[in-house]
Design a protein around this motif. Sequence first.
Motif, short mmCIF file in Angstrom:
data_model
loop_
_atom_site.label_atom_id
_atom_site.label_comp_id
_atom_site.label_asym_id
_atom_site.label_seq_id
_atom_site.Cartn_x
_atom_site.Cartn_y
_atom_site.Cartn_z
N ARG A 2 0.82 -1.21 0.00
CA ARG A 2 0.00 0.00 0.00
C ARG A 2 0.85 1.26 0.00
N MET A 3 1.93 1.25 0.81
CA MET A 3 2.77 2.44 0.91
C MET A 3 3.50 2.68 -0.41
N THR A 4 4.00 1.61 -0.99
CA THR A 4 4.70 1.75 -2.27
C THR A 4 3.77 2.35 -3.32
N ARG A 5 2.59 1.79 -3.40
CA ARG A 5 1.61 2.27 -4.36
C ARG A 5 1.29 3.75 -4.12
N ALA A 6 1.19 4.12 -2.83
CA ALA A 6 0.85 5.51 -2.49
C ALA A 6 1.95 6.47 -2.91
N ALA A 7 3.20 5.97 -2.88
CA ALA A 7 4.33 6.87 -3.14
C ALA A 7 4.55 7.09 -4.63
N ILE A 8 4.00 6.21 -5.44
CA ILE A 8 4.25 6.29 -6.89
C ILE A 8 3.79 7.63 -7.46
N GLY A 9 4.69 8.28 -8.19
CA GLY A 9 4.33 9.52 -8.86
C GLY A 9 4.27 10.73 -7.94
N ARG A 10 4.72 10.57 -6.70
CA ARG A 10 4.72 11.72 -5.80
C ARG A 10 6.11 11.94 -5.25
N SER A 11 6.31 13.13 -4.67
CA SER A 11 7.59 13.40 -4.02
C SER A 11 7.38 14.45 -2.95
N GLY A 12 8.39 14.61 -2.11
CA GLY A 12 8.33 15.64 -1.08
C GLY A 12 7.18 15.43 -0.11
N ASP A 13 6.61 16.53 0.36
CA ASP A 13 5.51 16.47 1.32
C ASP A 13 4.38 15.59 0.80
N ASP A 14 4.14 15.74 -0.48
CA ASP A 14 3.07 14.99 -1.12
C ASP A 14 3.25 13.49 -0.89
N ALA A 15 4.45 13.02 -1.13
CA ALA A 15 4.74 11.59 -0.99
C ALA A 15 4.67 11.18 0.48
#
Lengths: 202, 202
Positions: B68-81
């Motif tokens: 779930r965490m990996t999927r959530a991080a995809i395509g995001r960075s910084g605070d967003d991620a």
Amino acid sequence: MARGTLNAAAVVDAAAELCDDCGLSQLTLARLANELGIKPPSLHKHIECLGTLHRELALRGLREANRRMTRAAIGRSGDDALLAVARAYREFASEHPGLYAASLRAPEAKDAEWTRAAAEVVGIAVAVLEAYGLTGNDALHATRAVRAIIHGFVSLEAAGGFGSTLKLEESLDHLVLTFAHGLRADGVSAAAKAARLRKRNS
Amino acid sequence: MARGTLNAAAVVDAAAELCDDCGLSQLTLARLANELGIKPPSLHKHIECLGTLHRELALRGLREANRRMTRAAIGRSGDDALLAVARAYREFASEHPGLYAASLRAPEAKDAEWTRAAAEVVGIAVAVLEAYGLTGNDALHATRAVRAIIHGFVSLEAAGGFGSTLKLEESLDHLVLTFAHGLRADGVSAAAKAARLRKRNS
DNA sequence: CCTTTTGGCTAATGGTATTAGCCAAGCCGC
DNA sequence: GCGGCTTGGCTAATACCATTAGCCAAAAGG
């Protein structure tokens, strides 16, 4: 066991010592009785059941944490106080792992004494945070944050979750002060803004 | 039970469901067997003992959190991620309290598979923090901080430790973003300075 | 079709908490 | 000082729990 030398407080004393030494999960009435030199059923003359013993331990843990944190906060304010309180809490958990584990259990809603003891520990964090000029919901969020930070750090440490060799005290100091820095630097309103933004995105 | 319809995976499936419903501490081999329509000793044809079942559940929990965490991080960075990862973790813990509780147990040192699964979850936080330009010890401290923050928040929530009615998602967002803000605003070096100061005082 | 493996089962062991009921030590009123 | 009551041990028993041993029939495979 000589008659009359034992009472409820002494039983809880022994239980506290035992669970600090062997872990809360290893605290069994059989072991406790053995430690006290009596047979297991005799324990029920002093304590109602295992559940109430756990409650007693939780209360004791909460009060000890409260005592240490309160003492640490005296004469300090701001980052200084926050840091001192966090360190005091960590130290308690480190010195009394069993009691600390017992104190983590959520109090039963209808148990006023237990609920109050837990609330008082939170109250210390709230008081310390007043120095940051937070009000209303911001203060409540920040309170939750401080609880989560300290509890998370300490319980991960207790579980052995931090593998590497870096000094743990330093890590906790970093964490607390970085968060405090975020708070001071208008972090809350910035965070609120970002949260709204994020919510719109999702 | 019809012969052949059961295997180790199915047993762990049932165990996962059971502990999500009734709490990990209520997961007993007797209950599990009953749920599966067999007698308790028959379970040992599929699992070694209760300990290995707990290990299986821990692995499953860690992998699901990781996914779930990996999927959530995809395509995001910084605070967003950071925010997305924290939310994903919280959501997992909220939807699978039993599995989450199982995943918290520290892996046994000699169990490479378990250790690796736990390390991978940490790895996600580390990867997300790279965006903040932290290096060396600072990165390690920050990693610990993020773990502590998320774990602390989620486990306090699971234990019912947050009494009031304020939205929990908002609190977690506040916490994560305030910390991130502290990081960005040169918080780490400030914190290190303060820590040295405090150390001198004590 | 016979043999082997497998996955249920029952029975038994030793651990847990807890209750019931006994009995003696010690305390308190007389 | 003595008799009764309370107290705090005890043993025995109950009802759980996990786990092991050993049995036996069903399924699988030659």
